[in-house]
Write a protein that holds these residues in place. Structure first.
Motif, short mmCIF file in Angstrom:
data_model
loop_
_atom_site.label_atom_id
_atom_site.label_comp_id
_atom_site.label_asym_id
_atom_site.label_seq_id
_atom_site.Cartn_x
_atom_site.Cartn_y
_atom_site.Cartn_z
N SER A 99 4.08 -1.60 5.77
CA SER A 99 4.06 -1.78 7.23
C SER A 99 5.34 -1.23 7.85
O SER A 99 5.30 -0.63 8.93
CB SER A 99 3.91 -3.26 7.59
N GLU A 123 -0.75 -9.15 10.79
CA GLU A 123 0.29 -9.90 11.49
C GLU A 123 -0.11 -10.04 12.95
O GLU A 123 -1.04 -9.38 13.41
CB GLU A 123 1.62 -9.13 11.38
N ASP A 168 -3.67 -1.38 9.68
CA ASP A 168 -2.89 -2.16 8.71
C ASP A 168 -3.49 -3.56 8.62
O ASP A 168 -3.25 -4.39 9.47
CB ASP A 168 -1.43 -2.20 9.19
N HIS A 211 -3.71 -2.92 0.25
CA HIS A 211 -2.87 -3.65 -0.70
C HIS A 211 -3.43 -3.51 -2.09
O HIS A 211 -4.63 -3.65 -2.29
CB HIS A 211 -2.83 -5.15 -0.38
MG MG Z 1 2.21 -5.21 5.72
#
Ligand code: MG
Ligand code: TYD
Length: 451
Positions: A99, A123, A168, A211
């Motif tokens: 990120s 987030e 993301d 991820h």
């Molecule tokens: Mg991240």
């Protein structure tokens, strides 16, 4: 009639008809989950399709326009800048800095005039803004949204028409047409497919974060690798500040290219001279330490290989490797035993590539072997020496690619000697003393006797 069950590995995406604890395809444990098939798929009667207009190979279009970030380490990995109408996957372990990298890249591209949208599903907008503030990027004209419904995101991208969109992460996105939960193989695949075709259709570059996952439940980035144009992995050891961005697939440039970054309190900074960095922690010459002259992509990189040999507890010898392949280490140990008479039976062997670098080149064979020999014999190598060469099972040394580039880099960093396989023709232009060895046995004997 019940539909056939399908089980999918969340790491590699392989499918099988029954559940098992271990994936047959990639060998990962505990990664098989039941898969809900997509609503549309084979099995439904196909209507006759429209026939396609075929072209020939000569009607190639102009090369795709590229935009540079102005960050040399990133632009090189992308193959010379960002290509419009392309889909890019950035994979990596959680917390490695994906990120951070992408927010900094987004800001650079935005400052270079691209219209950039950053969508975070991981987030809150507030968290991203705080990171932007810490990185000093609040002035950059990046548009931000925190959302996970892909239908809304695509509608937004449609109306905003950015040139670059960052998602993301792909594992948090979900499509309401797919039954399974966000992060499942079918959701991740469907979301990546939607985003990739959107990128092609609308001519924008889309970067997806993925991820790496260690076990089930969430699908890893490998299940979408085949769909996208470019696959980059962000690697590094969390205990070190070095981070490496590696292109493992690139339809618009060379694969295997790497960019080196350093994680600082103010985000990631580029490392222009990685060899100097990887060697900077080298202390006084110790037995088992060897400098390997490697090549990553188009670039020579010098790094230190460390070996340690210690008596093993009875009945349990350990082989521990960081930054290299364990199978390859076993092979080198076997060849040392069979061809050079150097046995490691009853000894623990630890091998480490310093600085968190991962090496995949066979050219490191000889450097590893020399590190093992030096550790075993307790004789340090001359610290001004670099080593490279491939070892075959017969014990012969094979020359490797780009010998001259390796030697040039070594000379640039002040090395004076190279141990390498016998060359077919003279390497031009290097001021190094070349210790050419025909086979491993000779290299080992010479090291033991100090010549
Ligand atoms: Mg991240
Ligand atoms: P992050 O980009 O959130 O990782 P990812 O998206 O891959 O999960 O980075 C997380 C780590 O980076 C975190 O442990 C803190 C560190 N970091 C710094 O050291 N300096 C910085 O300026 C920033 C933003 C993060």
């Amino acid at each position: 009639m019940g539909r056939e069950q399908v089980f999918t590995c969340t790491v590699c995406g392989a499918t099988q008809s029954k559940w098992s604890g271990r994936c047959d395809a990639c060998g990962a444990w505990n990664t098989i989950v039941e898969e809900v098939p997509l609503a549309v798929g084979p099995g439904k009667a196909l209507k006759r399709g429209n026939s396609l207009t075929l072209t020939d190979l000569a009607t190639a279009e102009a090369p795709p326009p590229r935009t540079e970030a102005g960050v040399a380490e990133l632009d090189r990995v992308l193959g010379g800048g960002l290509v419009a109408a392309s889909a890019i996957l950035v994979g990596g372990d959680p917390g490695i800095g994906k990120s951070t990298l992408l927010l900094q890249a987004a800001a650079r591209f935005a400052r270079n005039g691209l219209k950039v949208v950053y969508v975070t599903g991981e987030e809150s907008a507030g968290q991203v803004q705080m990171r932007a503030q810490r990185l000093g990027l609040t002035e950059s004209p990046v548009k931000l949204a925190a959302h996970t419904n892909l239908r809304d995101i695509l509608a937004t991208l449609d109306s905003e028409a950015p040139q670059l969109a960052i998602i993301d992460s792909i594992q948090t996105m979900w499509l309401d047409t797919v039954e399974s939960a966000p992060g499942s193989v079918s959701q991740v695949r469907a979301a990546a497919h939607e985003l990739t075709s959107f990128a092609k259709r609308r001519g924008i570059a889309i970067v997806m974060v993925g991820h790496v996952t260690k076990e089930g439940a969430i699908a890893g980035p490998r299940v979408v690798e085949h769909m996208v144009d470019t696959v980059l992995y962000f690697e590094g050891d969390r205990g070190h500040q070095f981070r490496i961005l590696r292109a493992v697939k690139n339809r618009f440039g060379p694969a295997d290219e790497i960019g080196v970054f350093e994680m600082t309190g103010k985000g990631l900074t580029e490392v222009r001279n990685p060899s100097a960095l990887f060697l900077s922690e080298r202390g006084t010459p110790a037995p088992g330490s060897v400098v390997f002259a490697g090549i990553e992509g188009s670039r020579p990189i010098l790094c230190e290989i460390q070996a340690l040999v210690a008596p093993a507890a009875p009945g349990q010898t350990r082989r521990s490797v960081v930054g290299w392949d364990g199978g390859r280490l076993a092979m080198i140990l076997a060849v040392l035993d069979a061809r050079a008479g150097l046995s490691f039976a009853g000894l623990d062997v630890y091998l480490n590539v310093a600085g968190g670098l991962k090496i995949t080149e066979p050219a490191a064979d000889l450097a590893v072997a020399m590190a093992l020999v030096s550790a075993q014999s307790q004789q340090p190598l001359d610290p001004q020496t670099v080593v490279f060469g491939e070892i075959s099972l017969s014990g012969a040394l094979r020359p490797v690619s780009q010998t001259e580039n390796r030697l040039k880099e070594a000379q640039k960093l002040g090395f004076t000697t190279a141990i390498l396989p016998t060359l077919a023709k003279r390497a031009a232009g290097s001021g190094l003393a070349l210790r050419e060895k025909p086979d491993l046995a000779t290299a080992v004997t010479d090291q033991m006797s100090g010549t």
